[in-house]
Design a protein around this motif. Structure first.
Motif, mmCIF file in Angstrom:
data_model
loop_
_atom_site.group_PDB
_atom_site.id
_atom_site.type_symbol
_atom_site.label_atom_id
_atom_site.label_comp_id
_atom_site.label_asym_id
_atom_site.label_seq_id
_atom_site.Cartn_x
_atom_site.Cartn_y
_atom_site.Cartn_z
ATOM 1 N N ALA A 53 0.831 -1.208 0.000
ATOM 2 C CA ALA A 53 0.000 0.000 0.000
ATOM 3 C C ALA A 53 0.863 1.255 0.000
ATOM 4 O O ALA A 53 0.597 2.205 -0.749
ATOM 5 C CB ALA A 53 -0.926 -0.008 1.217
ATOM 6 N N ARG A 54 1.888 1.251 0.812
ATOM 7 C CA ARG A 54 2.793 2.407 0.900
ATOM 8 C C ARG A 54 3.480 2.657 -0.447
ATOM 9 O O ARG A 54 3.566 3.800 -0.912
ATOM 10 C CB ARG A 54 3.821 2.166 2.008
ATOM 11 C CG ARG A 54 4.641 3.357 2.382
ATOM 12 C CD ARG A 54 5.525 3.174 3.625
ATOM 13 N NE ARG A 54 5.859 1.821 4.018
ATOM 14 C CZ ARG A 54 5.224 1.128 4.983
ATOM 15 N NH1 ARG A 54 4.218 1.649 5.629
ATOM 16 N NH2 ARG A 54 5.614 -0.094 5.289
ATOM 17 N N LEU A 55 3.941 1.601 -1.084
ATOM 18 C CA LEU A 55 4.576 1.749 -2.398
ATOM 19 C C LEU A 55 3.610 2.339 -3.422
ATOM 20 O O LEU A 55 3.977 3.211 -4.209
ATOM 21 C CB LEU A 55 5.103 0.400 -2.890
ATOM 22 C CG LEU A 55 6.332 -0.139 -2.175
ATOM 23 C CD1 LEU A 55 6.582 -1.591 -2.572
ATOM 24 C CD2 LEU A 55 7.543 0.713 -2.474
ATOM 25 N N ALA A 56 2.372 1.851 -3.408
ATOM 26 C CA ALA A 56 1.381 2.359 -4.359
ATOM 27 C C ALA A 56 1.032 3.813 -4.076
ATOM 28 O O ALA A 56 0.960 4.638 -4.993
ATOM 29 C CB ALA A 56 0.120 1.497 -4.311
ATOM 30 N N MET A 57 0.824 4.151 -2.810
ATOM 31 C CA MET A 57 0.397 5.499 -2.452
ATOM 32 C C MET A 57 1.504 6.534 -2.654
ATOM 33 O O MET A 57 1.219 7.692 -2.938
ATOM 34 C CB MET A 57 -0.088 5.538 -1.005
ATOM 35 C CG MET A 57 -1.374 4.772 -0.813
ATOM 36 S SD MET A 57 -2.727 5.444 -1.769
ATOM 37 C CE MET A 57 -3.475 6.471 -0.542
#
Length: 134
Positions: A53-57
């Motif tokens: 999620a962090r990578l995507a956001m």
């Protein structure tokens, strides 16, 4: 307006649901969990999905073309959801928009043979819109 526990129980009523979590993608902590988790460890699942999620956001590639939204502003996030497919399951992450920081997502582990991915995605989006945190 349902809270975390009610939202997780609602997610588990979806056909093929194996487990569900509410996760803070900044800290990687599970704020709530119900059902099973891959590897039988909800905290490890929360931490690993939070990394995705962090990578995507934080990805500049996935950001809106106008670059106007901020991840922590309480506005529309650059990514609405992530869908990961494995041989026997779907893993859905749906980001929750909140007024204060928008660092939470719903995670659903869905059996690929019994679940309906389209229905799960729609219902998870509805749950995220209604979820009350705090």
């Amino acid at each position: 307006m349902p809270g975390i526990d009610e939202s997780l129980l609602e997610a588990m009523r979806l056909p093929g649901a194996r487990g569900a979590l509410v996760v803070d993608w900044i800290s990687g902590l599970a704020l709530g969990a119900v059902g099973e988790a891959p590897g039988d460890d909800p905290e490890a699942t929360a931490a690993e999905t939070a990394e995705l999620a962090r990578l995507a956001m934080e990805s500049g590639t996935l950001a809106p073309a106008d670059g106007a939204t901020s991840v922590l502003s309480g506005k529309e996030p650059p990514v609405q959801d992530l869908i990961l497919t494995s041989a026997d399951a779907y893993h859905l992450l749906r980001f929750v928009i909140t007024a204060f920081d928008s660092t939470v997502f719903l995670y659903l582990w869905l059996d690929r043979g019994e679940g309906n991915l389209a229905l799960a995605r729609i219902r998870l989006a509805e749950m995220a819109d209604r979820l009350v945190l705090g």
